[in-house]
Design an enzyme around this catalytic site. Structure first.
Site, PDB file in Angstrom:
ATOM      1  N   GLU A   1       0.809  -1.224   0.000  1.00 45.68           N
ATOM      2  CA  GLU A   1       0.000   0.000   0.000  1.00 45.68           C
ATOM      3  C   GLU A   1       0.842   1.274   0.000  1.00 45.68           C
ATOM      4  O   GLU A   1       0.464   2.267  -0.627  1.00 45.68           O
ATOM      5  CB  GLU A   1      -0.962   0.014   1.194  1.00 45.68           C
ATOM      6  CG  GLU A   1      -2.055  -1.042   1.074  1.00 45.68           C
ATOM      7  CD  GLU A   1      -3.132  -0.874   2.127  1.00 45.68           C
ATOM      8  OE1 GLU A   1      -3.726   0.221   2.202  1.00 45.68           O
ATOM      9  OE2 GLU A   1      -3.377  -1.824   2.886  1.00 45.68           O
TER      10      GLU A   1
ATOM     11  N   HIS B   1       8.111 -26.457   5.242  1.00 37.80           N
ATOM     12  CA  HIS B   1       7.526 -27.668   4.659  1.00 37.80           C
ATOM     13  C   HIS B   1       7.101 -27.444   3.216  1.00 37.80           C
ATOM     14  O   HIS B   1       6.421 -28.276   2.639  1.00 37.80           O
ATOM     15  CB  HIS B   1       6.357 -28.128   5.533  1.00 37.80           C
ATOM     16  CG  HIS B   1       6.812 -28.466   6.928  1.00 37.80           C
ATOM     17  ND1 HIS B   1       7.258 -29.712   7.296  1.00 37.80           N
ATOM     18  CD2 HIS B   1       6.971 -27.670   8.027  1.00 37.80           C
ATOM     19  CE1 HIS B   1       7.636 -29.696   8.564  1.00 37.80           C
ATOM     20  NE2 HIS B   1       7.471 -28.459   9.035  1.00 37.80           N
TER      21      HIS B   1
ATOM     22  N   LYS C   1     -13.328   0.183  -4.910  1.00 38.39           N
ATOM     23  CA  LYS C   1     -14.497   0.496  -4.081  1.00 38.39           C
ATOM     24  C   LYS C   1     -15.525   1.269  -4.898  1.00 38.39           C
ATOM     25  O   LYS C   1     -16.731   1.023  -4.802  1.00 38.39           O
ATOM     26  CB  LYS C   1     -14.081   1.279  -2.832  1.00 38.39           C
ATOM     27  CG  LYS C   1     -13.343   0.410  -1.802  1.00 38.39           C
ATOM     28  CD  LYS C   1     -12.971   1.187  -0.535  1.00 38.39           C
ATOM     29  CE  LYS C   1     -12.304   0.265   0.491  1.00 38.39           C
ATOM     30  NZ  LYS C   1     -11.825   0.946   1.686  1.00 38.39           N
TER      31      LYS C   1
HETATM   32  O1  PA5 Z   1      -5.140   0.896   4.435  1.00 35.82           O
HETATM   33  C1  PA5 Z   1      -6.109   1.016   3.698  1.00 35.82           C
HETATM   34  O2  PA5 Z   1      -6.441   2.104   3.191  1.00 35.82           O
HETATM   35  C2  PA5 Z   1      -6.986  -0.185   3.401  1.00 35.82           C
HETATM   36  O3  PA5 Z   1      -6.317  -1.384   3.688  1.00 35.82           O
HETATM   37  C3  PA5 Z   1      -8.294  -0.063   4.200  1.00 35.82           C
HETATM   38  O4  PA5 Z   1      -8.031  -0.204   5.568  1.00 35.82           O
HETATM   39  C4  PA5 Z   1      -9.310  -1.111   3.722  1.00 35.82           C
HETATM   40  O5  PA5 Z   1      -9.626  -0.894   2.364  1.00 35.82           O
HETATM   41  C5  PA5 Z   1     -10.588  -1.098   4.547  1.00 35.82           C
HETATM   42  O6  PA5 Z   1     -11.082   0.208   4.671  1.00 35.82           O
HETATM   43  P1  PA5 Z   1     -11.528   0.728   6.102  1.00 35.82           P
HETATM   44  O7  PA5 Z   1     -10.300   0.631   6.939  1.00 35.82           O
HETATM   45  O8  PA5 Z   1     -11.970   2.122   5.894  1.00 35.82           O
HETATM   46  O9  PA5 Z   1     -12.616  -0.190   6.537  1.00 35.82           O
END
Ligand code: PA5
Length: 354
Positions: free
Chosen positions: A238, A254, A347
């Site tokens: 990310e 393993h 999304k």
């Molecule tokens: O770090 C991020 O932006 C994502 O991994 C979000 O956490 C994920 O898409 C879920 O969204 P939220 O944390 O708003 O529920």
């Protein structure tokens, strides 16, 4: 444009969402997170047989922290659910933490509705959004966490209220001291990993330089650093927008370790990170030593030992290093660590098909 890791101004200029600042403030976030759960009304029903944390991505990792860190202290199992649906055994004897930083993640909303239907006790942790609205309408207690940072920068806000609440419920003890120890240790570590500390004294910057143009493969240990390995992988994905993979000892002995035979051009690109903690099983410590010498075809190996005054601080010491390293890895490629356009796109596309 690639950034020189010792050019502090350039690092911050590239970071449009203030990810470095949020990492620096993690100790204060953890302190504040403890107080967020203090006034929450305590659930009346308490005959739980299990705890389930439901969430995705940056909002789910706190569930793993709870599972690994507190699992054997709580006397009942902790499970993490990253799905629209819930396991069949979630019922009125289950305490469910529904966690979504934005409050708008559809899988979590669906799981929240399912938990309501099953009669589970629910606590929501969110900045608001639809989850905040639904929980308020349903009379479900909500831990409201501050907005304005990326979900993955909010691990303190999303994890520590669960611990604080469980302590208030009398389900485990000594957590306040543990969180205080964590906060003090993070304050020390940020001086080593922070953007102002130059490469020569900064293990996070040095790690990023090793990982540049390489494929990070992070190996943790079941029951101790597994959550860290998963977290590092997610942060490299990310923040640096780079591929990364993780696995755990002893399972990887393993299968995965056999895959270091060929092709050389790919192995030559892999940089292994071995995460180590004093609580790792002694036989696993030995396995790590033996395995290290079996993967010589990888480009390199970094071994990292956790540090800190208690179990929570030790897990977080490793998480913190990975968080910083992933942001420096982004900078080395000239990438803004904050925005995750691929997730936003997904999304938005899904939202078109309600
Ligand atoms: O770090 C991020 O932006 C994502 O991994 C979000 O956490 C994920 O898409 C879920 O969204 P939220 O944390 O708003 O529920």
């Amino acid at each position: 444009m690639r950034v020189d890791l010792d050019d502090v101004q350039a690092l911050h200029d590239l970071d449009s969402m203030g990810m470095l600042g949020a990492a620096w403030n993690l100790p204060e976030q953890c302190e504040q997170a403890w107080s967020l759960a203090q006034d929450l009304p305590l659930p009346q029903v308490r005959d739980w047989r299990q705890i389930l944390v439901t969430g995705l991505g940056g909002s789910a990792i706190g569930g793993d922290l709870l599972r690994v860190f507190a699992g054997d202290k709580l006397g009942i199992p902790v499970l993490v659910n990253r799905d629209y649906t819930l396991p069949w055994f979630v019922d009125r004897n289950t305490l469910v933490f529904a966690v979504s930083y934005s409050g708008n993640t559809e899988e979590t909303l669906n799981a929240y509705d399912a938990a309501r239907e099953r009669g589970a006790t629910i606590v929501a942790i969110t900045t608001g959004g639809q989850l905040g609205r639904r929980a308020a309408a349903d009379g479900v207690p909500v831990v409201r966490v501050p907005r304005g940072i990326a979900p993955r920068s909010a691990t303190g806000y999303l994890f520590i209220p669960m611990v604080a609440l469980l302590e208030r419920l009398g389900m485990f003890f000594g957590m306040r001291a543990e969180v205080e120890g964590l906060v003090a240790h993070l304050r020390e570590l940020r001086r080593r990993y922070g953007s102002e500390t130059p490469v020569r004294n900064n293990p996070a910057k040095q790690l990023a330089l090793n990982l540049q143009n390489r494929l990070p493969v992070i190996w943790g240990v079941a029951g101790t650093t597994e959550v860290v390995a998963q977290r590092w992988k997610g942060q490299f994905n990310e923040n640096a927008k780079a591929p990364a993979y993780w696995n755990v000892f002893p399972e990887l002995n393993h299968n995965e370790v056999v895959g270091f035979g060929q092709p050389e051009e790919i192995l030559d690109r892999i940089w292994l990170v071995l995460l180590q903690d004093e609580a790792d099983h002694p036989r696993v410590k030995l396995r790590m030593k033996i395995t290290r010498d079996m993967v010589k075809k990888a480009a390199g190996i970094t071994e990292v030992q956790s540090s800190g005054p208690n179990g929570l601080a030790r897990v977080y010491s490793l998480i913190y290093l990975g968080d910083y390293a992933s942001m420096y890895l982004a900078a080395l490629a000239g990438i803004d660590p904050g925005p995750v356009r691929v997730i936003d796109y997904l999304k938005n596309e899904l939202a078109k098909h309600k």
